[in-house]
Design a protein around this motif. Structure first.
Motif, PDB file in Angstrom:
ATOM      1  N   THR A 160      26.424  -2.867  19.135  1.00 14.99           N
ATOM      2  CA  THR A 160      26.484  -3.512  20.461  1.00 14.99           C
ATOM      3  C   THR A 160      25.542  -2.811  21.422  1.00 14.99           C
ATOM      4  O   THR A 160      25.117  -1.671  21.196  1.00 14.99           O
ATOM      5  CB  THR A 160      27.911  -3.452  21.033  1.00 14.99           C
ATOM      6  N   ASN A 161      25.246  -3.513  22.510  1.00 15.21           N
ATOM      7  CA  ASN A 161      24.382  -2.937  23.541  1.00 15.21           C
ATOM      8  C   ASN A 161      24.960  -3.268  24.911  1.00 15.21           C
ATOM      9  O   ASN A 161      24.421  -4.076  25.661  1.00 15.21           O
ATOM     10  CB  ASN A 161      22.956  -3.474  23.408  1.00 15.21           C
ATOM     11  N   PHE A 162      26.118  -2.665  25.208  1.00 14.68           N
ATOM     12  CA  PHE A 162      26.727  -2.832  26.524  1.00 14.68           C
ATOM     13  C   PHE A 162      25.995  -1.946  27.526  1.00 14.68           C
ATOM     14  O   PHE A 162      25.769  -0.760  27.275  1.00 14.68           O
ATOM     15  CB  PHE A 162      28.206  -2.458  26.480  1.00 14.68           C
ATOM     16  N   VAL A 163      25.632  -2.544  28.658  1.00 13.76           N
ATOM     17  CA  VAL A 163      24.863  -1.834  29.676  1.00 13.76           C
ATOM     18  C   VAL A 163      25.611  -1.915  30.998  1.00 13.76           C
ATOM     19  O   VAL A 163      26.020  -2.998  31.435  1.00 13.76           O
ATOM     20  CB  VAL A 163      23.461  -2.454  29.846  1.00 13.76           C
ATOM     21  N   LYS A 164      25.817  -0.769  31.630  1.00 14.05           N
ATOM     22  CA  LYS A 164      26.506  -0.746  32.912  1.00 14.05           C
ATOM     23  C   LYS A 164      25.647  -1.404  33.983  1.00 14.05           C
ATOM     24  O   LYS A 164      24.423  -1.308  33.965  1.00 14.05           O
ATOM     25  CB  LYS A 164      26.848   0.687  33.321  1.00 14.05           C
ATOM     26  N   GLY A 165      26.325  -2.055  34.955  1.00 14.71           N
ATOM     27  CA  GLY A 165      25.620  -2.608  36.096  1.00 14.71           C
ATOM     28  C   GLY A 165      25.142  -4.025  35.892  1.00 14.71           C
ATOM     29  O   GLY A 165      25.559  -4.728  34.969  1.00 14.71           O
ATOM     30  N   LYS A 166      24.226  -4.452  36.775  1.00  6.91           N
ATOM     31  CA  LYS A 166      23.713  -5.819  36.793  1.00  6.91           C
ATOM     32  C   LYS A 166      22.217  -5.814  36.543  1.00  6.91           C
ATOM     33  O   LYS A 166      21.518  -4.858  36.882  1.00  6.91           O
ATOM     34  CB  LYS A 166      23.995  -6.454  38.151  1.00  6.91           C
ATOM     35  N   PRO A 167      21.696  -6.880  35.998  1.00  7.50           N
ATOM     36  CA  PRO A 167      20.254  -6.913  35.725  1.00  7.50           C
ATOM     37  C   PRO A 167      19.414  -6.915  36.993  1.00  7.50           C
ATOM     38  O   PRO A 167      18.292  -6.440  36.989  1.00  7.50           O
ATOM     39  CB  PRO A 167      20.060  -8.207  34.929  1.00  7.50           C
TER      40      PRO A 167
END
Length: 789
Positions: A160-167
């Motif tokens: 998986t590639n969960f990324v904190k925050g918003k693009p």
């Protein structure tokens, strides 16, 4: 075979050899004078030793002890000895030849055939949640993401590639007042004259703060990034073949307002604010569960609109025609909190649970991971609220096709097994009693069950085949039996007590009819010098025809006025009429003191108490201070008819929920109760917490009638008898604000037959013996001066 160490005889040197006559000062001392019961039982990995914490020598703090089951000899244990001897909680593969363990934030693999340990990770990050896939590969979580390690090749693959925050680094939205904040403000204005008069000057304007912020979007990876935005990630689980990953996003509410509890007696000399909880009616966090298809690199949400009854409105809305019309017209799905996918061993089936946020429904659903669609396995609907022991929890797999769960479908919490391959549901236990705890044996052939089958106030330990059949009783001592099973499942460490005997450790073979051997003796000579009562167990019919259980302490030598006192236990959903040692041990001793001084005392498991099934549990729905209050009055009638008490000389006392009932008794049953002492009492349910209150009364802005019917502050004008209120000023559970608001109401009503005692350093549960002593001296004085006139 010796049962006890000779050191227990040290209690013979207690300063006060004889306790009688009982006084408030004696019984409200630091509880260590009574002796300290053992606690925190753990078994050694070889099932030969039980470790526990204890304080037989009355030292400043408890110490570690151990007992060998071969001879029941007790010895002091070294610090951390129990941890070193405890079973290692490996996560095993299918044939249990391999085990995984997290140590220091890294993952280790143990091969039981070669007896060798291999370190799989050695990083600065923490790896956790390691488990085997069906093909013996290993999956674990590092940070927010899942990784798969091929044990044959050593290849490490990120799943998986969960990324904190918003693009786009979008700021968070501004906070606005919630429905509950608006409702509370309007209600304050209607209740208090002083606020109405000050409102014109603008002194009561609400203040709401805002907050903003930005998040880094994270770096683009070869795996499609999933931005968490303002959400919190939880429950990341890979399917046994690593084809799917399920996870849950928690979207926190942003417009809730926390309460403040001022602390006045501080080391700094300044008043310091304690940041408290929110109030009932808060905006709830929302939960969304997703599936990520690792192979297709595709993400989709679980389809909650397919849940049967997702649009069903609760019955109480019919009392508000306008709201019913609006909600019917909207025809919206109710908000639900989904669990995460719960896979069987081979990954052929997945089950997911869902709970409606109004807590009227709990569903067990079959999940199609390829589509995110769900179909119904079981639905538990309760127009009051879902509850009961073991109800509403995630399911547990027995084998590749069967799982077990508990349900109150019959009116009592019982055990069920469901076969997901065939669709067959089987009820394994039945009757007017509750399954309170369930444990599956290691070989998954047997259920071990704690239940109150014999009597609502007696717990025993049973076993039953997972296929159903006879429920075989293993323990035999009448009272409370709390079991810690040995790792080899051949022995029981029993925490046992009786109604006038505190908890002690017993050891018994895990066989029906085996003798339980007492290991510890904890009570002091001074405590044992008094003949503590075994209350008389009574059952009476309340005015609605339901059975209500009670304990009665008959007066040793009734006072000529034949006074009586009702003790009301706290928590609402709690049991105190039982055969084991009460958690209200101070009140138990105080009830003995009252009986010694000519009072007849009754302690009632009123409507809403635990241990008696669904109807008793939910009997206060939308009206707290209804059946739970009339049960107290009906108990007084029992005392009048059977024990000859004088109906003109009846008092009542209790803390927390018991304090609330005491207030309602003095206000709404003022022809029954002459005097009452309300400790740390809720006075207005609109100011209590959400998790407890919303179940019973819904939300204030949705069901205001329930709150006005249930809150003492609306009935304060009916006070006749003498009322004593007692409250800690740093109570972070039932806030001091509760009693201050009621006091202001009584002042405005011109009432003068009440008093308030405050305790500046006490939270909800008092700690200082001086506070306990002062509190109960005042309560005793109240009864002496009002009920013996």
């Amino acid at each position: 075979m010796k049962k006890y160490l000779s050191l227990f005889l040290l209690f013979g040197s207690a300063v006060h050899a004889q306790l009688a006559p009982l006084t408030v000062s004696k019984i409200m001392r630091d509880p260590k004078w009574m002796g300290t019961s053992p606690e925190n039982y753990t078994w050694s990995a070889d099932s030969k030793t039980v470790y526990f914490n204890w304080n037989p020598e009355n030292k400043d703090k408890i110490q570690p002890y151990k007992v060998s089951i071969s001879n029941n000899k007790i010895d002091k244990a070294e610090d951390k000895e129990a941890d070193k001897a405890a079973p290692i909680n490996y996560v095993y593969n299918k044939d249990r030849s391999l085990g995984l363990l997290e140590k220091g934030g890294d993952i280790y693999l143990f091969n039981f055939k070669s007896n060798k340990e291999i370190r799989l990770t050695n990083t600065l990050d923490r790896e956790n949640g390691a488990r085997f896939l069906f093909n013996n590969d290993v999956v674990y979580q590092r940070g927010d993401n899942l990784f798969l390690q091929n044990l044959a090749t050593g290849e490490l693959k990120q799943l998986t590639n969960f990324v904190k925050g918003k693009p786009n680094n979008q700021p968070m939205s501004r906070v606005v007042p919630s429905q509950q904040d608006t409702w509370l403000r309007n209600e304050q204005m209607s209740l208090f004259d002083v606020l109405k008069s000050r409102n014109a000057s603008g002194a009561n304007r609400p203040r709401f703060g805002g907050r903003g912020g930005a998040f880094n979007s994270g770096e683009q990876r070869t795996i499609k990034p999933v931005y968490l935005e303002d959400s919190f990630l939880s429950g990341v689980v890979a399917s046994p073949d690593a084809h799917y990953v399920s996870y849950r996003l928690i979207i926190p509410a942003t417009n809730n307002k926390n309460t403040i509890v001022p602390n006045y007696v501080t080391a700094s000399g300044y008043t310091e604010d304690i940041n408290g909880r929110t109030k009932v009616g808060e905006t709830l966090s929302t939960y969304k569960t997703f599936l990520y298809d690792v192979i297709r690199d595709t993400l989709y949400a679980i389809n909650t609109s397919q849940i049967p009854g997702i649009k069903d409105l609760p019955d109480y809305v019919k009392d508000y025609p306008k709201e019913l019309e609006e909600r019917t017209k909207k025809n919206e799905d109710r908000k639900v909190n989904l669990g995460v996918a719960n896979w069987n061993e081979t990954g052929t089936f997945a089950v997911i649970t869902a709970r409606s946020q109004d807590n009227k429904d709990f569903w067990i659903l079959k999940l199609d991971p390829a589509t995110g669609n769900v179909s119904l396995i079981d639905r538990q609907r309760d127009e009051a609220w879902i509850g009961g022991p073991g109800v509403g929890r995630d399911v547990q797999w027995i084998d590749n096709n069967r799982f077990y769960f508990q349900s109150e479908a019959t009116g009592y919490s019982h055990l069920y097994v469901y076969n997901i391959a065939t669709g067959d549901k089987k009820q394994l236990t039945s009757g007017k009693w509750e399954v309170q705890r369930v444990q599956l044996s290691k070989d998954k052939s047997t259920f071990y069950i704690s239940a109150n089958r014999e009597h609502p106030g007696i717990t025993h330990f049973y076993k039953m085949s997972v296929n159903g059949g006879d429920l075989v009783q293993i323990t035999s001592m009448k009272g409370g039996n709390e079991i810690t099973l040995s790792p080899d499942e051949k022995w029981l460490a029993i925490n046992y007590s009786y109604m006038n005997k505190p908890w002690e450790l017993y050891i018994q073979a895990n066989k029906p009819g085996a003798k339980a051997v007492q290991v510890t003796k904890s009570t002091s000579t001074e405590f044992d010098s008094y003949k503590w009562r075994e209350p008389v167990m009574e059952v009476f019919k309340n005015r609605y025809g339901a059975d209500v259980y009670a304990r009665v302490y008959p007066a040793s030598n009734p006072h000529p006025n034949k006074p009586a006192v009702v003790f009301v236990h706290g928590a609402g959903y709690l049991q105190n009429v039982h055969y084991w040692w009460s958690q209200y041990f101070r009140e138990y001793m105080f009830n003995n003191l009252l009986a010694d001084n000519g009072y007849t005392v009754i302690d009632i498991d009123y409507t809403a108490s635990s241990g008696y099934g669904r109807d008793h549990r939910t009997g206060i729905y939308r009206h707290m201070g209804g059946k739970d209050l009339t049960d107290q009055a009906d108990g007084v009638k029992l005392l009048i008819d059977k024990y000859g008490v004088n109906p003109k000389n009846v008092g009542i006392y209790g803390g927390s929920y018991g304090g609330f009932i005491t207030l309602m008794a003095l206000f709404n049953q003022n022809d029954v109760f002459r005097a009452g002492a309300a400790l740390r009492s809720v006075t207005d349910w609109a100011h209590y917490n959400h998790g407890y209150t919303a179940n019973i009364l819904n939300e204030p802005y949705n069901d205001p009638n329930a709150y006005k019917l249930s809150s003492p502050i609306y009935f304060a004008d009916k006070l006749k008898g003498d009322l004593l209120m007692l409250h800690g000023m740093v109570d972070v559970n039932v806030h001091f604000q509760d009693i201050v608001r009621l006091s202001q109401r009584l002042i405005e009503l011109g009432k003068d037959n009440w008093e308030l005692a405050v305790y500046p350093v006490e939270d909800h549960g008092f700690v200082e013996p001086s506070s306990w002593t002062d509190e109960y001296k005042r309560i005793f004085k109240l009864f002496e001066t009002t009920l013996k006139k």
